[in-house]
Design a protein around this motif. Structure first.
Motif, mmCIF file in Angstrom:
data_model
loop_
_atom_site.group_PDB
_atom_site.id
_atom_site.type_symbol
_atom_site.label_atom_id
_atom_site.label_comp_id
_atom_site.label_asym_id
_atom_site.label_seq_id
_atom_site.Cartn_x
_atom_site.Cartn_y
_atom_site.Cartn_z
ATOM 1 N N ILE A 1 0.713 -1.167 -0.003
ATOM 2 C CA ILE A 1 -0.077 0.117 0.086
ATOM 3 C C ILE A 1 0.848 1.371 -0.017
ATOM 4 C CG2 ILE A 1 -2.132 -1.151 0.937
ATOM 5 C CD1 ILE A 1 -1.148 0.021 3.768
ATOM 6 N N SER A 2 2.201 1.115 -0.475
ATOM 7 C CA SER A 2 3.066 2.163 -0.691
ATOM 8 C C SER A 2 2.813 2.833 -2.043
ATOM 9 C CB SER A 2 4.641 1.807 -0.469
ATOM 10 O OG SER A 2 4.412 0.992 0.802
ATOM 11 N N ALA A 3 3.045 4.254 -1.953
ATOM 12 C CA ALA A 3 3.197 4.914 -3.252
ATOM 13 C C ALA A 3 4.344 4.790 -4.136
ATOM 14 C CB ALA A 3 2.836 6.391 -2.957
ATOM 15 N N ARG B 1 -9.606 4.721 3.044
ATOM 16 C CA ARG B 1 -9.467 4.937 1.640
ATOM 17 C C ARG B 1 -10.610 6.090 1.125
ATOM 18 N NH1 ARG B 1 -11.255 0.297 -3.213
ATOM 19 N NH2 ARG B 1 -10.943 1.926 -4.845
ATOM 20 N N THR B 2 -10.390 7.086 0.460
ATOM 21 C CA THR B 2 -11.226 8.049 0.020
ATOM 22 C C THR B 2 -11.201 8.260 -1.477
ATOM 23 O OG1 THR B 2 -9.516 9.980 0.080
ATOM 24 C CG2 THR B 2 -10.627 9.297 2.177
ATOM 25 N N TYR B 3 -10.114 7.682 -1.998
ATOM 26 C CA TYR B 3 -10.069 7.593 -3.561
ATOM 27 C C TYR B 3 -10.511 6.383 -4.068
ATOM 28 C CZ TYR B 3 -6.712 11.756 -3.220
ATOM 29 O OH TYR B 3 -6.187 13.067 -3.194
ATOM 30 N N GLU B 4 -11.324 6.393 -5.341
ATOM 31 C CA GLU B 4 -11.505 5.319 -6.237
ATOM 32 C C GLU B 4 -9.918 4.831 -6.885
ATOM 33 O OE1 GLU B 4 -13.617 2.467 -7.328
ATOM 34 O OE2 GLU B 4 -14.650 4.165 -6.612
ATOM 35 N N HIS B 5 -9.125 5.728 -7.294
ATOM 36 C CA HIS B 5 -7.680 5.641 -7.531
ATOM 37 C C HIS B 5 -7.007 6.652 -7.172
ATOM 38 C CE1 HIS B 5 -9.298 2.464 -10.356
ATOM 39 N NE2 HIS B 5 -10.078 3.384 -10.958
ATOM 40 N N ALA B 6 -5.962 6.279 -6.332
ATOM 41 C CA ALA B 6 -4.827 7.227 -5.548
ATOM 42 C C ALA B 6 -4.300 7.950 -6.595
ATOM 43 C CB ALA B 6 -4.094 6.609 -4.653
ATOM 44 N N PRO B 7 -4.390 9.519 -6.663
ATOM 45 C CA PRO B 7 -3.421 9.919 -7.696
ATOM 46 C C PRO B 7 -1.803 10.166 -7.702
ATOM 47 C CG PRO B 7 -4.170 11.702 -5.674
ATOM 48 C CD PRO B 7 -4.765 10.242 -5.749
ATOM 49 N N VAL B 8 -1.169 9.081 -7.517
ATOM 50 C CA VAL B 8 0.078 8.709 -7.383
ATOM 51 C C VAL B 8 1.024 9.616 -8.220
ATOM 52 C CG1 VAL B 8 -0.205 6.758 -6.224
ATOM 53 C CG2 VAL B 8 0.379 6.743 -8.591
ATOM 54 N N ASP B 9 0.282 10.337 -9.314
ATOM 55 C CA ASP B 9 1.271 11.086 -10.444
ATOM 56 C C ASP B 9 0.947 12.593 -10.327
ATOM 57 O OD1 ASP B 9 -1.425 10.694 -11.158
ATOM 58 O OD2 ASP B 9 -0.877 10.380 -13.174
ATOM 59 N N ARG B 10 0.278 13.055 -9.468
ATOM 60 C CA ARG B 10 -0.117 14.513 -9.477
ATOM 61 C C ARG B 10 -0.590 14.902 -8.031
ATOM 62 N NH1 ARG B 10 -5.715 15.090 -8.991
ATOM 63 N NH2 ARG B 10 -6.922 12.917 -9.396
ATOM 64 N N TRP B 11 -0.412 16.237 -7.764
ATOM 65 C CA TRP B 11 -0.794 17.062 -6.525
ATOM 66 C C TRP B 11 -2.186 17.347 -6.704
ATOM 67 C CZ3 TRP B 11 0.258 17.625 -1.653
ATOM 68 C CH2 TRP B 11 -0.374 18.496 -0.843
ATOM 69 N N ASP B 12 -2.873 16.747 -5.720
ATOM 70 C CA ASP B 12 -4.292 17.023 -5.416
ATOM 71 C C ASP B 12 -4.784 18.078 -4.342
ATOM 72 O OD1 ASP B 12 -6.792 17.057 -5.774
ATOM 73 O OD2 ASP B 12 -7.245 14.942 -4.691
ATOM 74 N N LEU C 1 -3.187 4.769 15.887
ATOM 75 C CA LEU C 1 -2.736 5.367 14.373
ATOM 76 C C LEU C 1 -3.814 5.372 13.636
ATOM 77 C CD1 LEU C 1 0.573 4.205 12.605
ATOM 78 C CD2 LEU C 1 -1.789 3.959 11.544
ATOM 79 N N VAL C 2 -3.793 6.430 13.007
ATOM 80 C CA VAL C 2 -4.691 6.704 11.649
ATOM 81 C C VAL C 2 -3.890 6.788 10.373
ATOM 82 C CG1 VAL C 2 -6.470 7.694 12.993
ATOM 83 C CG2 VAL C 2 -4.693 9.204 11.995
ATOM 84 N N GLY C 3 -4.418 6.392 9.213
ATOM 85 C CA GLY C 3 -4.010 6.607 7.948
ATOM 86 C C GLY C 3 -4.836 7.066 7.143
ATOM 87 N N ILE C 4 -4.215 7.482 5.958
ATOM 88 C CA ILE C 4 -5.318 7.896 4.893
ATOM 89 C C ILE C 4 -4.505 8.145 3.422
ATOM 90 C CG2 ILE C 4 -4.451 10.630 4.882
ATOM 91 C CD1 ILE C 4 -7.756 10.945 4.787
ATOM 92 N N ASP C 5 -5.154 7.776 2.292
ATOM 93 C CA ASP C 5 -4.547 7.648 1.299
ATOM 94 C C ASP C 5 -4.718 8.953 0.375
ATOM 95 O OD1 ASP C 5 -7.602 8.188 0.636
ATOM 96 O OD2 ASP C 5 -7.580 6.556 -0.887
ATOM 97 N N THR C 6 -4.539 10.140 1.286
ATOM 98 C CA THR C 6 -4.224 11.441 0.759
ATOM 99 C C THR C 6 -3.105 11.923 1.264
ATOM 100 O OG1 THR C 6 -5.521 12.826 2.483
ATOM 101 C CG2 THR C 6 -6.881 11.902 0.597
ATOM 102 N N ALA C 7 -2.586 13.178 0.738
ATOM 103 C CA ALA C 7 -1.320 13.732 1.119
ATOM 104 C C ALA C 7 -1.211 14.417 2.649
ATOM 105 C CB ALA C 7 -1.109 14.631 0.188
ATOM 106 N N SER C 8 -2.319 14.539 2.840
ATOM 107 C CA SER C 8 -2.526 15.133 4.407
ATOM 108 C C SER C 8 -3.719 14.862 4.967
ATOM 109 C CB SER C 8 -2.478 16.764 4.047
ATOM 110 O OG SER C 8 -2.320 17.327 5.646
#
Length: 215
Positions: A12-14, A115-126, A147-154
């Motif tokens: 689950i790593s970018a 998980r908040t994205y259908e497809h995480a934007p690993v190629d762009r800043w959102d 511990l909490v985690g999220i699929d966004t940058a912040s």
């Protein structure tokens, strides 16, 4: 007799490379070769320059508190153990309790990944990323989450200056993972392994985060 196969792993790593998105103004990934195999060297050796917040990473308390601990001094136990993946896909700017209530139960593990994205934007800043509502983090902490985690940058909105959700982490002693990639992970319980590097003065660390199916 057929032996059971190894537990299934989800990476689950970018990916991290020169085109990996970073917070505007942050240091991008750069790699230069200090030595290459040839007449003068028996090995390839590279030199890296990067923000510790690039890709999938763990924030240190030092990131949001001048008196906070550096990532290399933080205890590791929060970053390994049972966790629950919860889908809040398309929830909007903030993840409120109503978006995750369907997956909250009395046996909630002490680690929660969203998980908040259908497809995480690993190629762009959102700039329109989904973040945690501070009240959601408070309720998770009340439920024993460490511990909490999220699929966004912040965990805070991209344009936030006060970082209220990071301040909840500070007050409640929570650890955090950001930029997870949960595109193929069903909702449910797993074992999380996402250990930060022992960077003794850094405000964050990249992690290689994996989920392992529970027995």
């Amino acid at each position: 007799m057929t032996q059971p196969g190894p537990p299934r792993l989800w990476d689950i790593s970018a990916p991290v490379h020169a085109a990996s998105p970073v917070y505007p103004g942050d240091a991008p990934y750069q790699q230069q070769w200090s030595a290459t195999i040839g007449a003068d060297s028996a090995v390839n050796v590279s030199r890296l320059t990067l923000s510790p917040h690039i890709g999938t990473h763990a924030d240190a308390p030092l990131h949001y508190d001048n008196a906070g601990a550096a990532i290399g001094t933080v205890a590791l136990d929060a970053f390994i153990g049972p966790c629950r993946v919860i889908h809040a896909i398309g929830c909007g700017p903030l993840v409120h309790w109503r978006h995750i209530a369907h997956a909250i139960s009395a046996d909630l593990p002490p680690r929660v990944l969203l998980r908040t994205y259908e497809h995480a934007p690993v190629d762009r800043w959102d700039e329109h990323l989904s973040a945690f509502a501070p009240a959601t983090l408070e309720r998770l902490a009340d439920a024993g989450v460490r511990l909490v985690g999220i699929d966004t940058a912040s965990i805070d909105p991209a344009d936030s200056q006060l970082l209220p959700s990071h301040q909840v982490l500070r007050r409640r002693g929570l650890r955090v993972l950001e930029n997870l990639v949960l595109d193929t992970v069903p909702e449910g319980d797993y074992e999380l392994i996402a250990l930060p590097l022992r960077l003794t003065t850094a405000d964050a660390s990249p992690v290689r985060a994996v989920l392992r199916a529970l027995p």
